[in-house]
Structure formats: C-alpha cells, structure tokens
Design a protein around this motif. Structure first.
Motif, PDB file in Angstrom:
ATOM      1  N   ILE A 115     -39.252 -25.641 -19.445  1.00 50.36           N
ATOM      2  CA  ILE A 115     -39.468 -24.197 -19.314  1.00 50.36           C
ATOM      3  C   ILE A 115     -38.175 -23.518 -18.887  1.00 50.36           C
ATOM      4  O   ILE A 115     -37.745 -22.519 -19.464  1.00 50.36           O
ATOM      5  CB  ILE A 115     -40.574 -23.919 -18.274  1.00 50.36           C
ATOM      6  CG1 ILE A 115     -41.925 -24.331 -18.856  1.00 50.36           C
ATOM      7  CG2 ILE A 115     -40.570 -22.450 -17.866  1.00 50.36           C
ATOM      8  CD1 ILE A 115     -43.056 -24.202 -17.877  1.00 50.36           C
ATOM      9  N   LEU A 116     -37.495 -24.129 -17.905  1.00 54.03           N
ATOM     10  CA  LEU A 116     -36.265 -23.517 -17.401  1.00 54.03           C
ATOM     11  C   LEU A 116     -35.197 -23.496 -18.475  1.00 54.03           C
ATOM     12  O   LEU A 116     -34.452 -22.515 -18.612  1.00 54.03           O
ATOM     13  CB  LEU A 116     -35.767 -24.292 -16.178  1.00 54.03           C
ATOM     14  CG  LEU A 116     -36.574 -24.046 -14.905  1.00 54.03           C
ATOM     15  CD1 LEU A 116     -36.031 -24.879 -13.763  1.00 54.03           C
ATOM     16  CD2 LEU A 116     -36.532 -22.571 -14.533  1.00 54.03           C
ATOM     17  N   VAL A 117     -35.119 -24.578 -19.253  1.00 57.08           N
ATOM     18  CA  VAL A 117     -34.109 -24.614 -20.307  1.00 57.08           C
ATOM     19  C   VAL A 117     -34.405 -23.532 -21.336  1.00 57.08           C
ATOM     20  O   VAL A 117     -33.504 -22.847 -21.826  1.00 57.08           O
ATOM     21  CB  VAL A 117     -34.071 -26.006 -20.965  1.00 57.08           C
ATOM     22  CG1 VAL A 117     -33.153 -25.997 -22.186  1.00 57.08           C
ATOM     23  CG2 VAL A 117     -33.572 -27.039 -19.968  1.00 57.08           C
ATOM     24  N   GLN A 118     -35.716 -23.349 -21.623  1.00 46.84           N
ATOM     25  CA  GLN A 118     -36.094 -22.310 -22.573  1.00 46.84           C
ATOM     26  C   GLN A 118     -35.743 -20.921 -22.056  1.00 46.84           C
ATOM     27  O   GLN A 118     -35.392 -20.032 -22.818  1.00 46.84           O
ATOM     28  CB  GLN A 118     -37.590 -22.372 -22.856  1.00 46.84           C
ATOM     29  CG  GLN A 118     -37.892 -23.192 -24.101  1.00 46.84           C
ATOM     30  CD  GLN A 118     -39.352 -23.476 -24.255  1.00 46.84           C
ATOM     31  OE1 GLN A 118     -40.176 -22.903 -23.546  1.00 46.84           O
ATOM     32  NE2 GLN A 118     -39.690 -24.360 -25.168  1.00 46.84           N
ATOM     33  N   GLU A 119     -35.843 -20.781 -20.740  1.00 47.82           N
ATOM     34  CA  GLU A 119     -35.509 -19.470 -20.161  1.00 47.82           C
ATOM     35  C   GLU A 119     -34.008 -19.323 -19.983  1.00 47.82           C
ATOM     36  O   GLU A 119     -33.537 -18.495 -19.209  1.00 47.82           O
ATOM     37  CB  GLU A 119     -36.240 -19.293 -18.830  1.00 47.82           C
ATOM     38  CG  GLU A 119     -37.734 -19.074 -19.018  1.00 47.82           C
ATOM     39  CD  GLU A 119     -38.451 -18.884 -17.701  1.00 47.82           C
ATOM     40  OE1 GLU A 119     -37.789 -18.430 -16.746  1.00 47.82           O
ATOM     41  OE2 GLU A 119     -39.642 -19.198 -17.623  1.00 47.82           O
ATOM     42  N   ASP A 120     -33.251 -20.207 -20.662  1.00 46.34           N
ATOM     43  CA  ASP A 120     -31.796 -20.105 -20.680  1.00 46.34           C
ATOM     44  C   ASP A 120     -31.139 -20.408 -19.345  1.00 46.34           C
ATOM     45  O   ASP A 120     -30.105 -19.845 -19.027  1.00 46.34           O
ATOM     46  CB  ASP A 120     -31.361 -18.705 -21.145  1.00 46.34           C
ATOM     47  CG  ASP A 120     -31.117 -18.715 -22.644  1.00 46.34           C
ATOM     48  OD1 ASP A 120     -31.088 -19.840 -23.200  1.00 46.34           O
ATOM     49  OD2 ASP A 120     -30.957 -17.645 -23.233  1.00 46.34           O
ATOM     50  N   LEU A 121     -31.735 -21.314 -18.575  1.00 43.22           N
ATOM     51  CA  LEU A 121     -31.070 -21.707 -17.344  1.00 43.22           C
ATOM     52  C   LEU A 121     -30.386 -23.045 -17.624  1.00 43.22           C
ATOM     53  O   LEU A 121     -30.892 -24.102 -17.293  1.00 43.22           O
ATOM     54  CB  LEU A 121     -32.073 -21.834 -16.195  1.00 43.22           C
ATOM     55  CG  LEU A 121     -31.424 -21.988 -14.820  1.00 43.22           C
ATOM     56  CD1 LEU A 121     -30.840 -20.657 -14.370  1.00 43.22           C
ATOM     57  CD2 LEU A 121     -32.410 -22.489 -13.798  1.00 43.22           C
ATOM     58  N   GLY A 122     -29.247 -22.996 -18.311  1.00 44.91           N
ATOM     59  CA  GLY A 122     -28.508 -24.237 -18.576  1.00 44.91           C
ATOM     60  C   GLY A 122     -28.021 -24.830 -17.275  1.00 44.91           C
ATOM     61  O   GLY A 122     -27.713 -24.088 -16.328  1.00 44.91           O
TER      62      GLY A 122
ATOM     63  N   TYR B 110     -26.653 -22.513  -8.744  1.00 43.91           N
ATOM     64  CA  TYR B 110     -28.080 -22.330  -8.486  1.00 43.91           C
ATOM     65  C   TYR B 110     -28.886 -23.250  -9.396  1.00 43.91           C
ATOM     66  O   TYR B 110     -29.760 -23.998  -8.952  1.00 43.91           O
ATOM     67  CB  TYR B 110     -28.404 -20.848  -8.746  1.00 43.91           C
ATOM     68  CG  TYR B 110     -29.858 -20.485  -8.839  1.00 43.91           C
ATOM     69  CD1 TYR B 110     -30.598 -20.313  -7.680  1.00 43.91           C
ATOM     70  CD2 TYR B 110     -30.461 -20.268 -10.075  1.00 43.91           C
ATOM     71  CE1 TYR B 110     -31.926 -19.952  -7.759  1.00 43.91           C
ATOM     72  CE2 TYR B 110     -31.783 -19.913 -10.161  1.00 43.91           C
ATOM     73  CZ  TYR B 110     -32.523 -19.764  -8.994  1.00 43.91           C
ATOM     74  OH  TYR B 110     -33.830 -19.396  -9.077  1.00 43.91           O
ATOM     75  N   ALA B 111     -28.525 -23.268 -10.679  1.00 43.67           N
ATOM     76  CA  ALA B 111     -29.218 -24.123 -11.641  1.00 43.67           C
ATOM     77  C   ALA B 111     -28.848 -25.589 -11.422  1.00 43.67           C
ATOM     78  O   ALA B 111     -29.691 -26.480 -11.390  1.00 43.67           O
ATOM     79  CB  ALA B 111     -28.852 -23.704 -13.052  1.00 43.67           C
ATOM     80  N   TRP B 112     -27.566 -25.817 -11.258  1.00 40.96           N
ATOM     81  CA  TRP B 112     -27.043 -27.183 -11.107  1.00 40.96           C
ATOM     82  C   TRP B 112     -27.747 -27.907  -9.961  1.00 40.96           C
ATOM     83  O   TRP B 112     -28.209 -29.037 -10.112  1.00 40.96           O
ATOM     84  CB  TRP B 112     -25.539 -27.069 -10.861  1.00 40.96           C
ATOM     85  CG  TRP B 112     -24.842 -28.341 -10.501  1.00 40.96           C
ATOM     86  CD1 TRP B 112     -24.375 -28.684  -9.279  1.00 40.96           C
ATOM     87  CD2 TRP B 112     -24.505 -29.427 -11.370  1.00 40.96           C
ATOM     88  NE1 TRP B 112     -23.774 -29.907  -9.328  1.00 40.96           N
ATOM     89  CE2 TRP B 112     -23.841 -30.387 -10.608  1.00 40.96           C
ATOM     90  CE3 TRP B 112     -24.703 -29.676 -12.727  1.00 40.96           C
ATOM     91  CZ2 TRP B 112     -23.380 -31.579 -11.139  1.00 40.96           C
ATOM     92  CZ3 TRP B 112     -24.244 -30.866 -13.258  1.00 40.96           C
ATOM     93  CH2 TRP B 112     -23.592 -31.794 -12.470  1.00 40.96           C
TER      94      TRP B 112
END
Lengths: 182, 571
Positions: free
Chosen positions: A98-105, A111-113
């Motif tokens: 879901i997060l990848v789809q929401e563009d959180l590479g 924050y993402a890392w």
C-alpha cells in the motif's frame, strides 16, 4: 535463552533509539514528514492484532500441554499460531505494498527509510522464528510435549521467543505511532 | 546437553605422515585427518584451531604494522604510496582488533581451558561452539576479500559519513565480515555463560571458581549485550552505502554522530572484552608462579563484574570533541575515572599476592609481571585522556595511539602470550626452551616500550595519528619508534621459533609443570579426549599447600590432606 533474548532486545533498542533521535532532530529542523507522505496504513492494526493473537494461542498451546497433554489439542493451538503468524506476515506485506503504491519509495526520505528498516528488521526475525515454530508444531502433533517439564522445553523456549517478538512489535508500533505526530 | 563426538579413533582416514601413536590416548591423536579437525566438536581442538587462526592473523596484522612503521621512519614517502598507507593502517587496526585481540583469549585459551577448569567434558553447546568457529573463519575470509575489492581506508572505526562515501570497494565486504565475526563472538559468549552456570562440578561454588572463569564470564556478558548493537549499526552503514540513504547521512537530515554513539557503545565495552580475559589470565599466572594463595579473591572477582558494568557507561569519552554537550562530557569523564577503581583493585591484589610469594621467573610469569607494568602505564595515561581539558590537546594524536597500544597490546596481547606459555605444555604436551623464552620476553618488552613510549612524547608534542607525512622535527621520535618495532618483531619471531621447535623436539611435559592447583593441571598433558575419566572433586583452587614437587613425575602433584580419595565417583 533469557540472555539470547536480551541480546536481541539490544538490537531492537538500538533501532528504536535511532528512530527517536533522528525524528527529534528532523522535527526540530522541520522536515521530518514530507508533505503528502502517507501515514501508517490502517492494516497495521490488523497485523498487530494477529501477532498478539499468535502469542496468545501459543500461550494456550503450552497451557494445554501442561494441563491435559493431549497431542492433537496442543498441535491444534500450534497450528492456529502458525496461521496467525502467516496472516501477520501477509498483512505486513500488504501494508508495504500500500505504501509503495502511495509513492512512498524507501529512498524518498528518512521517514520512509526508517519505517521500512524497522518493519523489515522485525519481519526478518519473524521469518527466522518460523522454522522453529513449524518444528515445534510437528513435535506437538507427535505428542512430544506430553511428558514432564523437561520434555516441554522446546515449546517453552519457542514461546519465550514468540512473546518477545510480539512485545518487540508492540514497542516498534508504538514508536511508529508516536513518530507520526508532528 | 553435552554431545561428545563418538567417532572411534583411527576410523577417519588420512593420517598425518610420520605420526606415531603414543601409548596414552590424548585429544591430539584421538582421531586423525583434516575432517576430524575441521568438524570436531571437541572444545580443545576448536581452541587449537582458533589459536592457529588468531596467530596467523597476528602475523598478518603485525606485518602491516611493520610496513607502517617502516614508512614512517622518515618524513615523506619511504616505501609505499599514501593511499596504500591508508589501507594498510586500516587493515592493521581491523585485523588486530576483530581477528586477533577480541577472539584471542576467549576463543583459543578460553575454549581450551574453560571446560577443563570446570572438570567438564566439553562446553554446554559443542555444536554451537564449532559453528561460531566456522563463522569466525567466514568473517576472516570476508575481511581478506575486502582487499580484492580494492581495500578500505576508513580506519577500523568505519566512521560515517566517510565510510559511506569512500571510493574504495572493500567497505561492504569488510562490514559484512565484521558483522559475521560479531555473531561468532555472541555465540561464544552464550556458550560460556551457559557452561559456567550449568556445568560446574560438585563443590565448585561461584566463589571457588578459578578467577580466569570469572573474567571469561564477565567478558561473555559484555559480548552478548554489546555486540548486537555493533551488528545492527554496521548493517545500517552497509545499507546506507548500498542505497545511498540512511540515518547517518547529514544530507538527508541524518546524524553521523549517532553512528559514533552506537559504534562506541559497542567498541568501548569491546575494549573490556579484550582486557578482562587478560586480567583473568594474569590472576592465574601470578598466583601459580608465585605459589601463593591469591590475595583478595572476592575483590578480583567482583571487580571483573564491576568493570563489565562500567564498560557500558563510558562510551562517550571517545567523543569529547564531537560536539556533545558539556554536561554529557563531564558525566562521561567522571564515570571514566571510576573505572580506575576496579582496575586498581586488581593491580593491588596482584601485587599483594606476589608479596612474600616464592616467585618463579618463568617466561609466563615474566609476561605477567610485564603486564602489570604496562597495564599500569596504559591505565594511568587513560586517566589523562579521560580528563576533559587534557583530551582536547591530546585528542587524535600519537598519545592516544600509545595509550591504547599499552592497553590493547601491552596488556591484552602480552597476557595472551603469557597465557599461551602457561598453558602451552598442557595444550601440546611439550616444554619449550625457557632460556629462549626469557630472551624473547626481554626483546618484546624492551621493543614494546621503545616503540610506544616514544609515541607518548610524539603525541604530547602534537603529532596527529594516522598521518602519512610529518614535520621534520618529529623524525627522531619516529625513528626510535620504528627501531623499537623491529626489536619487538624479533622477539615475536624468536617466540614463534622456539614454540614451533618445542612441538617437535621439546621435552615431554608433565601433567603439572608449574605447580598449578586448578583442575586443568590434574589431567595429563595433553589432556585425553574427554578430559577426565571421572569427574574430579574440587577444593580451593588457590590453596598451594596441597601442591608438592614430585621427582618421579618431574612435575607437581596435588595431594589433598582433607580428602584421601582425591578422585570422587562420576556424577
């Protein structure tokens, strides 16, 4: 076994500490959570419930082993545990997707890392625990845990590890929730 | 829980050529062939293999050191390029710390001696023990591989952001290697803790354990608690290097100083992983070779544990100049001073043990006395560096280099060499040449002081560490230091020569050549495969009144007055 768990706890403590330090520093500088970055997926609540559930069924398995020693019932609880753990891993996987789809590479921001590092590290430890868990389930069906306390030690150690993994997740999750503020 | 290798002797093919089967069974000749060593579960063989690995690494690290010293003999370029120099001093540090000093005493001597001291047949988890040795080998291979990938020049501390930015390709392999070595260290620690808890023989209470075991126990606790932090930190650095994003990168808002905190949270305790077992060895050496009951047993035992606890509270003293708050610096400085208390307790107890003892100046004892001298210098200069304002001046100079060489090499390694001499007859059943041993000690001791005492002066005159080139006014100090390192190398090569010589031509060793009282001296030299046929009974392991010289054995024997039947029945 206790020492082994303390040793593992040091690993998680380090990551949590790193998270806290980095977050506090970035919040001060005002660029912690990039604008538009998604929050924690709601799915994590489900996965948390699943993991706590697995800890519970494992506890029931060892209680059944002490009280009745019935191989099929202990094995049944262990199977429940395995299913719940599998469910946990799958929901975690979905949460990542879901997060990848929401563009959180994962390379987009710290924050993402940090989110991926923390959940990934925990997932690795869950995966590592799956092997022993399967073995214990097989032994449970074979009736290996119906003897005295010494014969049950495999089940007990597995339980200790699992409760630890559970507690570690709860702490990680709380840290992540705290990190969302601000 | 103990698993004993049940392969009968002679079943495995491939006997070493020229090997003669001695009449008495011992662990060296119990079974033959490379596989019987590489996959043995016998703690003694694992110990010997560690010893071989550690000594090989020591040779490699030592050669790097000699190259560095030769390069520094005169200003400007002498023998190697500046880039090569950076790689070499980094390798010297990494090899010596991770492959030599940390595993040296617990891995080799600890593995060999710990179960025998406990009168046990093996450690609690022999398979885990073998596994951690294999991990050690794999870690060592990765460290060597790093060279093929272009080496690394980060210094052994891998400070970020340099370690995530440097062009050299060896950083990731070496980080992975150290990561694996960390696991080896953790498993050894776990094994020792469980063994000490579960396998003490009847009659050996905590306060009747030999002090070496106390030291190993305290060390194992640190290994278990501190090493995971290093492991996860190095993993984060490795990931950061691969993906170019991470929490130590200031460009992303990360914090490189956080790396220093994590790194020293492991690496300061690691210093005590190095020194504590050394202190344990010294406690054994001093009391056995002066034939006198150890003075202040409980104080020495507790001070080991105290040092282990303090070790977790002082990491910040490596970071006085990194911009920590003044309050933090003051607190770390104060706690650092308090480490001096347990250390001094040990030194004074050793001195009190020596007082009025009948001291035998054997090679092992000379190393022990050398240890006390060098450790005192190393420890006291540590107080200089722990003082905030002095540290600002001395930070990153040769003073620091000299200080930690006095502690890590002059203390930990010298104790290791001393312990090696002490247990050598037990390990291989041969006596080495004492005269050559004493000469080699003098060479090492003199060479060491010439090398490193000069560096205290260099440092206080302002020569920074790690530099390739220097101002001409430092030349004389560097030259003396280099000459000292050659003297020391001569001493170590002499040691290698007579130890190897003794394997083939040495006099056969009696069971108890030094007059030791602890259990390892009560089985034959070298010990049989399962150490003791029956579980031996234990008394006070420092009561030397029971130790008598036996002309017939050409060694000492333990005759206990209180217990005519010195060997009780098996458990």
């Amino acid at each position: 076994m206790v020492l082994f768990i303390i040793s593992l706890a040091m690993v998680f403590a380090t990551v949590v500490l790193a998270y806290i330090v980095v977050r506090m520093q970035l919040v001060q500088e005002g660029d912690w959570r990039p604008t538009g970055a998604p929050g924690l997926p709601k799915l994590l609540i489900l996965s948390t419930a699943l993991l706590i559930g697995s800890s519970g069924t494992l506890g029931l398995a060892s209680r059944t082993a002490v009280r009745s020693g019935s191989a099929s019932r202990v094995g049944g609880w262990m199977l429940c545990t395995l299913c719940l753990v599998g469910g946990f891993l799958i929901t975690q996987g979905f949460a990542w997707m879901i997060l990848v789809q929401e563009d959180l590479g994962f390379r987009s921001s710290l924050y993402a890392w940090l989110f991926y590092i923390m959940t990934g590290l925990h997932a690795l430890h869950v995966l590592g625990g799956l092997g022993p868990l399967c073995l214990v389930t097989r032994h449970a069906f074979a009736g290996r845990y119906s003897g005295d306390a010494f014969s049950r030690r495999g089940l007990v150690y597995c339980g200790m590890y699992w409760h630890f993994i559970d507690a570690a997740w709860v702490i990680l999750y709380l840290t992540l929730l705290w990190g969302m503020r601000g | 829980m103990t698993t004993i290798d049940t392969t009968p002797p002679g079943e495995l093919a491939g006997a070493a050529p020229g090997a003669v089967t001695p009449p008495v069974d011992n662990y060296l000749t119990w079974s033959k062939g490379v596989a019987s060593w590489a996959f043995t579960l016998d703690h003694k063989r694992i110990g010997v293999m560690y010893l071989l690995g550690v000594l090989t690494s020591f040779l490699v690290g030592g050669i790097f050191a000699l190259i560095i010293r030769t390069e520094l003999i005169a200003p400007g370029q002498t023998i190697i390029e500046p880039e090569t120099y950076n790689i070499f001093f980094t390798l010297h540090g990494a090899v010596m710390v991770f492959l030599v000093i940390i595993p040296s005493i617990p891995g080799s001597l600890g593995n060999f001696v710990l179960p025998i001291m406990l009168g046990a047949k093996d450690v609690a988890f022999p398979r885990l023990n073998l596994f951690s040795f294999h991990l050690w080998i794999i870690g060592a291979i990765f460290t060597v591989l790093a060279l093929l990938f272009g080496g690394f020049d980060t210094g052994w501390t891998f400070y970020t952001p340099y370690s995530t930015k440097t062009e050299l390709g060896g950083v990731v392999p070496v980080i992975f290697g150290v990561f694996i070595l960390g696991f080896s260290s953790i498993f050894t620690g776990l094994n020792f803790v469980v063994t000490v808890h579960k396998m003490r023989p009847k009659g050996m209470t905590w306060f009747r354990m030999p002090l070496f075991l106390w030291a190993l126990y305290a060390t194992a606790l640190i290994q278990i608690l501190a090493t995971p932090v290093l492991a996860i930190t190095l993993m984060l650095v490795g990931l950061e290097r691969v993906f170019q994003i991470g929490i130590f990168d200031p460009a992303m808002g990360g914090d490189p100083v956080l790396f220093q905190h994590f790194f020293w949270f492991y690496s300061h305790p690691a210093v005590y992983i190095m020194i504590l077992p050394a202190m344990g060895i010294i406690s054994e050496l001093i009391t056995v070779h002066s034939h006198r009951h150890i003075f202040g047993y409980t104080f020495i035992a507790y001070s080991s544990v105290a040092i282990a606890i303090f070790s977790f509270l002082v990491w910040g003293h490596h970071m006085f100049t990194s911009g920590q708050s003044a309050l933090m610096n003051t607190i770390f400085s104060a706690i650092t001073f308090s480490v001096a208390i347990p250390s001094a307790i040990k030194v004074f107890n050793w001195l009190a043990t020596l007082y009025k003892g009948s001291i035998a100046l054997n090679t092992a004892m000379l190393y022990a006395l050398g240890f006390i001298f060098l450790f005192t210098i190393g420890g006291l200069t540590g107080i200089y560096l722990g003082t905030l304002n002095v540290d600002i001046h001395l930070h990153d100079t040769y003073f620091v280099v000299a200080h930690f060489h006095y502690v890590m090499m002059g203390s930990a390694l010298i104790a290791f060499i001393g312990g090696l001499h002490h247990w050598w007859p037990k390990m291989f059943g041969r006596m080495f040449d004492e005269t050559l041993g004493r000469i080699a000690f003098v060479l090492v001791f003199v060479g060491f002081n010439v090398t490193f005492f000069t560096q205290f002066m260099l440092g206080s005159h302002g020569m920074p560490r790690r530099y390739y080139d220097y101002q001409p006014e430092f030349t004389i100090y560097h030259m003396i230091s280099t000459v000292g390192s050659y003297i020391m190398a001569a001493g170590f090569f002499l040691t290698a020569f007579y130890l190897l010589h003794s394997l083939f031509f040495g006099r056969k060793a009696p069971a108890n050549p030094w007059g030791g009282r602890s259990l390892e001296w009560q089985c034959t030299s070298p010990p049989p495969h399962d150490n003791f046929k029956t579980t031996p009974s234990v008394g006070d392991c420092y009561d030397f009144r029971a130790v008598h010289w036996s002309e017939e054995e050409q060694g000492y024997v333990v005759i206990r007055d209180d217990d005519p039947d010195t060997v009780s029945s098996a458990h």
